[in-house]
Design a protein around this motif. Sequence first.
Motif, PDB file in Angstrom:
ATOM      1  N   ALA A 195       0.819  -1.215   0.000  1.00 40.00           N
ATOM      2  CA  ALA A 195       0.000   0.000   0.000  1.00 40.00           C
ATOM      3  C   ALA A 195       0.852   1.264   0.000  1.00 40.00           C
ATOM      4  N   VAL A 196       0.356   2.266  -0.738  1.00 42.57           N
ATOM      5  CA  VAL A 196       0.993   3.580  -0.824  1.00 42.57           C
ATOM      6  C   VAL A 196      -0.075   4.633  -0.576  1.00 42.57           C
ATOM      7  N   LEU A 197       0.233   5.624   0.246  1.00 43.96           N
ATOM      8  CA  LEU A 197      -0.700   6.707   0.518  1.00 43.96           C
ATOM      9  C   LEU A 197      -0.716   7.681  -0.658  1.00 43.96           C
ATOM     10  N   ALA A 198      -1.908   7.933  -1.208  1.00 50.64           N
ATOM     11  CA  ALA A 198      -2.039   8.807  -2.374  1.00 50.64           C
ATOM     12  C   ALA A 198      -2.117  10.280  -1.971  1.00 50.64           C
ATOM     13  N   HIS A 199      -1.473  11.126  -2.743  1.00 53.05           N
ATOM     14  CA  HIS A 199      -1.508  12.594  -2.652  1.00 53.05           C
ATOM     15  C   HIS A 199      -1.815  13.143  -1.252  1.00 53.05           C
ATOM     16  N   PRO A 200      -0.949  12.870  -0.265  1.00 61.32           N
ATOM     17  CA  PRO A 200      -1.257  13.286   1.110  1.00 61.32           C
ATOM     18  C   PRO A 200      -1.212  14.789   1.354  1.00 61.32           C
ATOM     19  N   ARG A 201      -0.613  15.551   0.424  1.00 57.53           N
ATOM     20  CA  ARG A 201      -0.517  17.002   0.611  1.00 57.53           C
ATOM     21  C   ARG A 201      -1.274  17.773  -0.472  1.00 57.53           C
ATOM     22  N   ALA A 202      -2.339  17.187  -1.007  1.00 57.08           N
ATOM     23  CA  ALA A 202      -3.132  17.852  -2.050  1.00 57.08           C
ATOM     24  C   ALA A 202      -4.070  18.853  -1.380  1.00 57.08           C
ATOM     25  N   ALA A 203      -3.541  20.005  -1.046  1.00 58.26           N
ATOM     26  CA  ALA A 203      -4.272  20.983  -0.237  1.00 58.26           C
ATOM     27  C   ALA A 203      -5.508  21.525  -0.933  1.00 58.26           C
ATOM     28  N   ARG A 204      -5.496  21.573  -2.259  1.00 58.61           N
ATOM     29  CA  ARG A 204      -6.664  22.132  -2.955  1.00 58.61           C
ATOM     30  C   ARG A 204      -7.891  21.237  -2.810  1.00 58.61           C
ATOM     31  N   THR A 218       2.587  20.897  -4.443  1.00 57.88           N
ATOM     32  CA  THR A 218       3.558  21.958  -4.675  1.00 57.88           C
ATOM     33  C   THR A 218       4.970  21.415  -4.473  1.00 57.88           C
ATOM     34  N   SER A 219       5.958  22.192  -4.891  1.00 56.02           N
ATOM     35  CA  SER A 219       7.347  21.764  -4.690  1.00 56.02           C
ATOM     36  C   SER A 219       7.660  21.653  -3.198  1.00 56.02           C
ATOM     37  N   GLU A 220       7.080  22.556  -2.397  1.00 57.29           N
ATOM     38  CA  GLU A 220       7.299  22.499  -0.954  1.00 57.29           C
ATOM     39  C   GLU A 220       6.688  21.229  -0.365  1.00 57.29           C
ATOM     40  N   ALA A 279       3.706   0.919   2.812  1.00 60.53           N
ATOM     41  CA  ALA A 279       4.985   0.783   2.114  1.00 60.53           C
ATOM     42  C   ALA A 279       5.538   2.114   1.637  1.00 60.53           C
ATOM     43  N   GLY A 280       4.643   3.038   1.216  1.00 56.53           N
ATOM     44  CA  GLY A 280       5.156   4.258   0.618  1.00 56.53           C
ATOM     45  C   GLY A 280       4.176   5.396   0.620  1.00 56.53           C
ATOM     46  N   VAL A 281       4.645   6.544   0.113  1.00 55.52           N
ATOM     47  CA  VAL A 281       3.824   7.746  -0.030  1.00 55.52           C
ATOM     48  C   VAL A 281       4.044   8.328  -1.414  1.00 55.52           C
ATOM     49  N   GLU A 282       2.980   8.864  -1.974  1.00 50.26           N
ATOM     50  CA  GLU A 282       3.021   9.486  -3.294  1.00 50.26           C
ATOM     51  C   GLU A 282       3.469  10.944  -3.111  1.00 50.26           C
ATOM     52  N   ALA A 283       4.655  11.266  -3.604  1.00 63.20           N
ATOM     53  CA  ALA A 283       5.191  12.622  -3.451  1.00 63.20           C
ATOM     54  C   ALA A 283       4.994  13.448  -4.709  1.00 63.20           C
ATOM     55  N   ASP A 284       5.369  12.880  -5.849  1.00 70.01           N
ATOM     56  CA  ASP A 284       5.277  13.615  -7.111  1.00 70.01           C
ATOM     57  C   ASP A 284       3.907  13.395  -7.727  1.00 70.01           C
ATOM     58  N   HIS A 285       3.049  14.386  -7.508  1.00 72.82           N
ATOM     59  CA  HIS A 285       1.656  14.327  -7.943  1.00 72.82           C
ATOM     60  C   HIS A 285       1.287  15.708  -8.470  1.00 72.82           C
ATOM     61  N   PRO A 286       0.454  15.800  -9.502  1.00 68.34           N
ATOM     62  CA  PRO A 286       0.115  17.108 -10.067  1.00 68.34           C
ATOM     63  C   PRO A 286      -0.480  18.101  -9.067  1.00 68.34           C
ATOM     64  N   ASP A 287      -1.090  17.614  -7.982  1.00 66.35           N
ATOM     65  CA  ASP A 287      -1.701  18.504  -7.001  1.00 66.35           C
ATOM     66  C   ASP A 287      -0.763  18.886  -5.861  1.00 66.35           C
ATOM     67  N   ALA A 293       8.857  18.203  -1.076  1.00 62.67           N
ATOM     68  CA  ALA A 293      10.030  18.147  -0.212  1.00 62.67           C
ATOM     69  C   ALA A 293       9.651  17.653   1.186  1.00 62.67           C
ATOM     70  N   GLU A 294       8.508  18.113   1.700  1.00 63.84           N
ATOM     71  CA  GLU A 294       8.036  17.668   3.009  1.00 63.84           C
ATOM     72  C   GLU A 294       7.780  16.162   3.021  1.00 63.84           C
ATOM     73  N   ILE A 295       7.148  15.661   1.968  1.00 63.18           N
ATOM     74  CA  ILE A 295       6.835  14.233   1.904  1.00 63.18           C
ATOM     75  C   ILE A 295       8.113  13.406   1.831  1.00 63.18           C
ATOM     76  N   ARG A 296       9.068  13.864   1.045  1.00 60.60           N
ATOM     77  CA  ARG A 296      10.334  13.136   0.938  1.00 60.60           C
ATOM     78  C   ARG A 296      11.057  13.080   2.284  1.00 60.60           C
ATOM     79  N   ALA A 297      11.026  14.180   3.006  1.00 61.29           N
ATOM     80  CA  ALA A 297      11.673  14.199   4.311  1.00 61.29           C
ATOM     81  C   ALA A 297      10.984  13.236   5.278  1.00 61.29           C
ATOM     82  N   LEU A 298       9.654  13.243   5.262  1.00 60.86           N
ATOM     83  CA  LEU A 298       8.915  12.337   6.127  1.00 60.86           C
ATOM     84  C   LEU A 298       9.152  10.884   5.728  1.00 60.86           C
ATOM     85  N   ALA A 299       9.184  10.624   4.420  1.00 61.77           N
ATOM     86  CA  ALA A 299       9.431   9.263   3.937  1.00 61.77           C
ATOM     87  C   ALA A 299      10.799   8.762   4.393  1.00 61.77           C
ATOM     88  N   ALA A 300      11.786   9.646   4.373  1.00 59.21           N
ATOM     89  CA  ALA A 300      13.118   9.258   4.832  1.00 59.21           C
ATOM     90  C   ALA A 300      13.094   8.913   6.312  1.00 59.21           C
TER      91      ALA A 300
END
Length: 277
Positions: free
Chosen positions: A185-194, A223-225, A213-221, A228-235
Motif C-alpha cells: 500500500a501507498v498513501l495517495a496525494h497526502p498534501r493535495a491541499a486544494r 507543490t514543490s514544498e 509501504a510508501g507515499v506518493e510525493a510527485d503528484h500534479p496537485d 520536499a516535506e513528503i520526501r523528508a517524512l518518507a526518509a
Amino acid sequence: MRIDLHSHSTASDGTERPAEVVRRARAAGLDVLALTDHDGVGGHREAIEALPEGLTLVPGMELSCRRDGMSVHLLAYLFDEGNAELAAELELIRAARDDRAAAMVARIAELGVPITLDMVTAIAGGGVIGRPHIARAVVAAGAVPTVEDAFTPEWIGTGGRAHVSRYALDPVRAVLLTRAAGGTAVLAHPRAARRGRTVPDAWIAEMAAAGLAGVEADHPDHTSEARAEIRALAADLDLIVTGSSDDHGSLTGHRLGCETTSPDQYERLLASRSATL
C-alpha cells in the motif's frame, strides 16, 4: 524506464475504457502503468487483454478511507483479488457509493436541477459510481459549466448543499487489509491541499507502523514544498517515494506519465509486496 503508478478508467471515474488507458500509456512512452480505479478491480481484465507490447501492468485500486471526517486515499497494489475479507469490505464500500449517489441526486433535484440516478448510472457506464459522475450529470443539465464547478459548497463539494457522506475504511485498517491480502500500500496525494485538509504526519506514521509501504510525493496537485516535506517524512519513516499522474482521461487533461516513479523505488515497492507473502 518510465513508471506511472496511479491511473483511472471507466471502471471508476476515468473517461476512457481500460483498453484505451493502456494504449495511451504506451503511446506516452510508459513502460509500467498501475490501473488503480476506485474501490474495485473491474477494469483489470480488459486492460490485461489489451496490453500493448512493452507495457507492464500493475494491478491495483484506490481504496476509499476516512478518519475524523476527512477523506484519505490509499493505493493498494498486487493484492489477491479473491481475498474474502477485502472483497467483503469492497462490497460494503460499493453499496455505500450507490446509496450516496441516490441521496445526492435527490438533493440536487430538490435544488431544481433535473438529473436522475439513471442519468448518473449511464454516465458511470457500469463502473463504480463516484462524485465525478454526478458532477458530469450536473454539467449536462446546464447547472454549472464544468465538473470542477460542481465540486463547491453550492453543490457536491465536501459539506456542500448536496453532499452526502458514506461508509469508508479507516486508513490503518485499509493498510492491514491490503497486507493481509498479500498486497502493498501507498498513501495517495497526502498534501493535495486544494482538495481540502491534508493528511497529518502522525496519521502517516501510524499507517507506516501498520505496514504502509510508501507515499506518493510527485503528484500534479502537490507543490514543490509539499513534495520536499513528503520526501523528508518518507526518509524518517523509511517509506518508498512514488510519483504518479492520477490520470482520469479528459477530466484531468490526458496526463499519463506527467509524473513518474523512479525505477529503484518501483523495485522497492515490488519487494515490499513480496515481504507480505
